[in-house]
Write a protein that holds these residues in place. Structure first.
Motif, mmCIF file in Angstrom:
data_model
loop_
_atom_site.group_PDB
_atom_site.id
_atom_site.type_symbol
_atom_site.label_atom_id
_atom_site.label_comp_id
_atom_site.label_asym_id
_atom_site.label_seq_id
_atom_site.Cartn_x
_atom_site.Cartn_y
_atom_site.Cartn_z
ATOM 1 N N ALA A 257 44.548 40.787 36.036
ATOM 2 C CA ALA A 257 43.462 41.744 36.290
ATOM 3 C C ALA A 257 43.665 42.582 37.547
ATOM 4 C CB ALA A 257 42.123 41.000 36.338
ATOM 5 N N PRO A 258 44.088 41.976 38.684
ATOM 6 C CA PRO A 258 44.268 42.818 39.879
ATOM 7 C C PRO A 258 45.295 43.936 39.678
ATOM 8 C CG PRO A 258 44.208 40.495 40.475
ATOM 9 C CD PRO A 258 44.323 40.553 38.984
ATOM 10 N N LEU B 255 40.791 35.975 28.689
ATOM 11 C CA LEU B 255 41.388 37.174 29.283
ATOM 12 C C LEU B 255 40.325 38.210 29.647
ATOM 13 C CD1 LEU B 255 44.519 37.666 26.974
ATOM 14 C CD2 LEU B 255 44.533 37.026 29.397
ATOM 15 N N ILE B 256 39.258 38.256 28.893
ATOM 16 C CA ILE B 256 38.205 39.251 29.111
ATOM 17 C C ILE B 256 37.300 38.880 30.270
ATOM 18 C CG2 ILE B 256 36.146 40.305 28.068
ATOM 19 C CD1 ILE B 256 37.601 39.816 25.320
ATOM 20 N N MET B 257 36.998 37.594 30.420
ATOM 21 C CA MET B 257 35.900 37.150 31.270
ATOM 22 C C MET B 257 36.039 37.567 32.729
ATOM 23 S SD MET B 257 33.211 35.632 30.175
ATOM 24 C CE MET B 257 33.546 34.511 28.836
ATOM 25 N N ALA B 258 37.156 37.284 33.361
ATOM 26 C CA ALA B 258 37.295 37.549 34.797
ATOM 27 C C ALA B 258 37.276 39.039 35.133
ATOM 28 C CB ALA B 258 38.561 36.884 35.331
ATOM 29 N N PRO B 259 38.091 39.874 34.494
ATOM 30 C CA PRO B 259 38.035 41.301 34.840
ATOM 31 C C PRO B 259 36.720 41.958 34.467
ATOM 32 C CG PRO B 259 39.505 40.929 32.971
ATOM 33 C CD PRO B 259 39.167 39.580 33.533
ATOM 34 N N PHE B 260 36.037 41.437 33.448
ATOM 35 C CA PHE B 260 34.764 42.047 33.054
ATOM 36 C C PHE B 260 33.753 41.997 34.190
ATOM 37 C CE2 PHE B 260 30.407 41.339 31.562
ATOM 38 C CZ PHE B 260 30.167 42.588 31.008
#
Length: 502
Positions: free
Chosen positions: A355-356, A406-411
């Motif tokens: 994500a970063p 994969l979606i949870m953290a960047p969301f």
């Protein structure tokens, strides 16, 4: 961490603008330990949202009551929680997030004790509602506390841990509930599922007192609670969530559709009231400036669609295995462990590594993986309905869980990226409320579709439930594809220094 440490790190003490609290000059010393205090509270809420499902028949046998009352033992918690999330978040803005987190944690432990001591269905429903109120005070403080404790470079990694906790909580609830009920600890039978929260709550409160940073609330601000706004917003939430919770069970009567239609003017009246109050210089329940923030408003759309499919997926798979194939609740929960473990891996990868660097492209990738997983479950069930097994479903469930992780953290990172310190509490409450609303909408919409086919007069029970899950999964894949398109509305990166920016 002493009071002196906090005040010297807070530029307000030296004349910063009123209502603003810039990040700490140095990272908060106990931030990683404090993170696990917050996660403990989140896990306590997640477990309590799912743990009652496996104990329902035992509760009904012990206390009596109707099937509708059994449904409301879970629904009362969800309804109260969703109604007051934004109010709880606003209280954190005004009185301090640490203070409201501790108040909510103590209240959650106390109401859990009351639930365990309930002597009738009516009292248990009432105590479950109070437990939902306590959760609404406790849960929305988490995002604000994280933003306050972690520097931007570590925030994605901190959010990356939330995905695994959500996944583990969703699956662990029924497993832990089944163990506690069957173990009959100290003769407590089903009551143990509520009593277990008491020592956890006490431990979280004690750890929070020691590890959470002291609140940085500006004493010069006039602290008022918008009671009219709270009533209007709660009314609007009830009008939309009540029929979603009860509608299918009641056969979708006319009042359910009238109620949902009435929610729109109720929300409009709330917005009008908030604007009028802001124009008069008074504090509002929701910071309306949030809805001028593209990152935040686009995240609400994506979150509504994403969480509706995530919650509905767990529902229809669980019902399909139990009602369609006769699996026990514990066997079903164990079969879902690959979903949870893969979610943990996906969240770890996205939060700490991907994500970063890649920003919203990780969300796009996660949605594609999730669509593949949903279609793999559809193929597994449709290819051999009679031969469905836990091992056979493992690859498809693991792929689906990986996509969710994969979606949870960047969301969450992108959703609150452009939110100011003053707005963080409101943003957290709105995001959590949309998450709950998305889950309710998903359960209602996909539940209706699923049971329409499952009870549609197929040749056998198994065939009916197979028709239900296969048709629901195909529609779900379509909703996820629409969500993939909506992600283009979100910023490319969570932070302006993270890449291409906004």
């Amino acid at each position: 961490m002493t009071t002196t440490d906090v005040t010297t790190a807070d530029p307000r003490v030296h004349g910063a603008a009123d209502g603003e609290a810039p990040p700490r000059a140095t990272p908060y010393k106990w931030r990683w330990l404090a993170l696990f205090v917050i996660l403990g509270a989140e896990l306590m809420d997640l477990l309590d949202s799912t743990i009652t499902s496996v104990a329902g028949p035992r509760i009904e046998s012990a206390l009596g009551g109707s099937y509708s009352q059994l449904q409301w033992m879970s629904a009362a918690y969800t309804l109260a929680f969703a109604m007051l999330l934004i109010t709880g978040a606003r209280l954190g803005d005004m009185f301090g997030r640490r203070r409201m987190f501790l108040v909510g944690t103590a209240a959650f432990a106390a109401t859990s004790l009351l639930c365990g001591l309930a002597t009738s269905p009516e009292t248990l429903i009432a105590y479950r509602a109070l437990q939902g109120v306590a959760a609404a005070m406790m849960v929305p403080q988490g995002l604000g506390l994280l933003r306050d404790m972690f520097p931007p470079g570590e925030l994605a990694a901190a959010f990356g841990i939330f995905g695994p906790v959500m996944g583990l909580g969703a699956v662990a609830g029924p497993i832990i509930g089944g163990f506690l009920v069957d173990a009959d600890l100290f003769g407590t039978d089903w009551r143990a599922i509520f009593f277990v929260n008491v020592p956890i709550g006490i431990a979280a409160f004690a750890a929070g007192m020691r590890l959470l940073p002291r609140d940085r609330v500006d004493a010069r601000r006039t602290v008022t609670l918008d009671m009219t706004g709270m009533v209007l917003l709660s009314t609007a939430m009830v009008l939309i969530i009540l029929p979603l919770v009860q509608g299918r069970e009641s056969g979708w009567p006319t009042w359910a559709f009238v109620s949902m239609a009435a929610a729109l003017p109720a929300f409009a009246l709330f917005v009008w009231h908030e604007r009028r109050r802001r124009a008069g210089g008074a504090s509002t329940l929701v910071e309306l400036s949030l809805f001028r923030n593209r990152a935040f408003t686009s995240a609400l759309v994506v979150g509504l669609l994403f969480f509706s499919t995530m919650v509905a997926f767990m529902l229809i798979v669980t019902v399909y295995l139990q009602a369609g194939h006769g699996w026990s609740a514990s066997d079903t929960a164990v079969a879902l462990i690959p979903w949870s473990l893969a979610c943990t891996v996906g969240a770890g990868l996205s939060g700490g590594l991907l994500a970063p660097k890649f920003g919203r492209r990780v969300i796009h990738a996660g949605l594609l993986v999730q669509v593949l997983g949903v279609l793999a479950v559809w193929y597994t069930v449709d290819h051999d309905p009679a031969g469905v097994s836990g091992w056979g479903l493992t690859p498809a469930l693991a792929v689906t869980g990986l996509g969710v992780g994969l979606i949870m953290a960047p969301f969450f990172d992108i959703a609150i990226a452009g939110v100011s310190f003053e707005e963080t509490g409101s943003a957290s409450g709105v995001l959590n409320a949309v998450q709950q609303l998305g889950g309710a909408v998903g359960v209602a919409a996909f539940g209706t579709l699923f049971f329409h086919y499952a009870e549609g007069g197929a040749a056998s029970v198994q065939a009916g439930f197979t028709d239900g899950i296969t048709n629901s999964l195909l529609v779900m894949a379509g909703v996820l594809a629409a969500t993939w398109c909506a992600v283009f509305l979100m910023p490319k990166q969570a932070r302006e220094d993270g890449g291409s920016g906004h």
